[in-house]
Design an enzyme around this catalytic site. Structure first.
Site, short mmCIF file in Angstrom:
data_model
loop_
_atom_site.label_atom_id
_atom_site.label_comp_id
_atom_site.label_asym_id
_atom_site.label_seq_id
_atom_site.Cartn_x
_atom_site.Cartn_y
_atom_site.Cartn_z
N ASP A 106 -16.40 4.15 -7.78
CA ASP A 106 -17.27 3.22 -8.84
C ASP A 106 -18.76 3.40 -9.02
O ASP A 106 -19.49 2.87 -9.87
CB ASP A 106 -16.97 1.64 -8.73
CG ASP A 106 -17.27 1.08 -7.08
OD1 ASP A 106 -18.32 1.77 -6.52
OD2 ASP A 106 -16.62 0.38 -6.59
N HIS A 121 -13.16 9.90 -1.78
CA HIS A 121 -11.99 9.81 -2.80
C HIS A 121 -12.36 10.39 -4.17
O HIS A 121 -11.77 9.97 -4.84
CB HIS A 121 -11.37 8.69 -2.73
CG HIS A 121 -10.72 8.14 -1.32
ND1 HIS A 121 -10.24 6.80 -0.74
CD2 HIS A 121 -10.29 8.97 -0.15
CE1 HIS A 121 -9.76 7.02 0.17
NE2 HIS A 121 -9.78 8.36 0.78
N GLY A 190 -15.71 -3.82 4.06
CA GLY A 190 -14.87 -3.64 3.25
C GLY A 190 -13.57 -2.82 3.15
O GLY A 190 -13.36 -2.61 2.01
N THR A 191 -13.11 -2.36 4.29
CA THR A 191 -11.98 -1.50 4.23
C THR A 191 -11.16 -1.85 5.37
O THR A 191 -11.51 -2.30 6.33
CB THR A 191 -12.22 -0.20 4.53
OG1 THR A 191 -11.13 0.90 4.64
CG2 THR A 191 -13.32 0.10 5.74
N SER A 192 -9.83 -1.71 4.83
CA SER A 192 -8.71 -2.28 5.96
C SER A 192 -8.22 -1.21 6.78
O SER A 192 -7.55 -1.31 7.80
CB SER A 192 -7.55 -2.84 5.26
OG SER A 192 -7.05 -1.72 4.41
N PRO A 217 -13.73 -9.88 5.71
CA PRO A 217 -13.09 -11.27 5.70
C PRO A 217 -11.88 -11.39 6.45
O PRO A 217 -11.52 -12.31 7.31
CB PRO A 217 -12.77 -11.64 4.26
CG PRO A 217 -13.88 -10.98 3.32
CD PRO A 217 -14.07 -9.45 4.18
#
Length: 247
Positions: A106, A121, A190-192, A217
């Site tokens: 983005d 990516h 922010g990444t799993s 989170p």
């Protein structure tokens, strides 16, 4: 002192003591900029099966179908960076952070002012013709019908993003390796950490003796991370940067 403040102070200490600190970011860092996580209930994969729409095989077999999904991605560049993106840029400007490896397409890190960004990516900002290889920018593609074609040979245009069954670009791998070489702190946000090979980066840094901090989170690096902030990215990252620059 709240747990968030104490964790932010611990993270800031690690960053300030680091010889080489690098960040790894995923879709979660853009949620507060209005871009849903692909895997969330409102995300792209809740409406489009990734195996039907997210592979280069599917793209070649039925480009018009896949472009129904890709057309939605053309508008992510209208989003604006949040406080966390700006915080990372400030840390890079201060020399505390050496660079960012992002799984996002983005451009929000660049918009916020980060300069050393590896787009693991790919990016939605560039497109190329599958036949003649001519490149186009996003503005050109948004002016054309979907699916867009090449103005030279009228063949199909593919966005510069990595589909699930494609290899990570050689340049991205080389730039990532350069950044990670000797890194002694990795900030994961922010990444799993579910998508290979990006998901292997924390273990790689840990194996070379580096320390790991995580902002998420729903933390994904239990047992690996030295410091965890189970909080939204923008708030947590802003607190860390404030503490770093204060010290």
């Amino acid at each position: 002192m709240t747990r968030m403040k104490e964790s932010a102070r611990q993270a800031a200490r690690l960053l300030n003591k680091a010889r080489k600190a690098v960040a790894l970011t995923g879709a979660g860092v853009s949620v507060e900029s209005g871009i849903p996580d692909f895997r969330s209930r409102e995300g792209l994969w809740s409406r489009y099966d990734p195996m039907e729409y997210g592979t280069i095989g599917a793209f070649r077999n039925d480009p018009a179908k896949v472009w129904e999904m890709l057309a939605e991605l053309l508008f992510v560049v209208e989003a604006e960076p949040n406080a966390g993106h700006f915080a990372l840029a400030r840390l890079e400007e201060a020399g505390i952070l050496k660079g960012i490896i992002t799984q996002n397409i983005d451009l929000l890190h660049q918009k916020a002012g980060s300069r050393n960004v590896v787009e693991y990516h790919g990016s939605i900002a560039v497109f190329h013709c599958l036949d003649c290889g001519r490149e186009y920018d996003l503005a050109h593609v948004r002016e054309r019908r979907v699916p867009p074609d090449c103005s030279r040979c009228h063949s199909l245009l593919k966005p510069g993003v990595v589909f699930f069954d494609e290899q990570i670009p050689v340049q991205a791998l080389a730039e990532s390796a350069r950044l990670l070489a000797g890194a002694d702190v990795l900030l994961v946000a922010g990444t799993s950490c579910q998508v290979v090979p990006a998901s292997l980066i924390p273990s790689r840094v840990h194996a070379q003796g580096g320390r790991i901090m995580e902002i998420n989170p729903d933390p994904a690096l239990e047992g690996l991370a030295d410091v965890v902030l189970a909080a939204p990215f923008a708030e947590a990252m802003a607190k860390i940067a404030e503490q770093c620059l204060k010290e």
